[in-house]
Write a protein that holds these residues in place. Structure first.
Motif: not given
Length: 137
Positions: A104, A107-108, A131
């Motif tokens: 995550m 991808y962020t 996150s």
């Protein structure tokens, strides 16, 4: 006058016998307590062997103390095993959570490198903050 002296003599003898008997039983009680303290010290050090196998009260107390110490040791072992199980479970959960969380975060970061609208950038920033919080935990 003679019976009076005899009565005093008998009273004195009775008192002496009483005092001697009292000293004897005090001595026996002290020996018993010293023996019990010795047994307790040995039990607390982990020596659960019985030094005598007779039917005295000392032996009965010793047997019960030894049983109590064995039960205590079993409970301590059980608690240690449960603690180790919980530690292993927490470690496994942390590992299982870290892999998707890392993805995550990756991808962020990739998303934030793209040209985004203001709303999308705000959402990407919020996703990054959340996150980071999970990563901290």
């Amino acid at each position: 006058m003679y019976p009076y002296i005899v009565n005093i003599g008998l009273l004195a003898c009775g008192f002496c016998i009483f005092a001697a008997t009292k000293r004897y039983y005090q001595s026996q009680a002290e020996k018993t307590y010293e023996n019990l303290l010795h047994i307790l010290d040995r039990s607390l050090q982990g020596d659960l062997t019985c030094s005598s196998y007779d039917e005295t009260m000392d032996a009965a107390v010793t047997a019960r103390l030894n049983r109590l110490m064995r039960i205590s040791q079993r409970h301590r072992q059980s608690a240690e095993e449960e603690r180790d199980t919980v530690k292993a479970l927490i470690s496994d959960i942390a590992h299982q959570v870290r892999t998707p969380l890392t993805n995550m975060m990756l991808y962020t970061g990739l998303l934030k490198e793209q040209p985004l609208s203001a709303d999308a950038r705000h959402l990407a920033d919020r996703l990054q903050k959340q996150s980071d919080k999970l990563d901290f935990l």
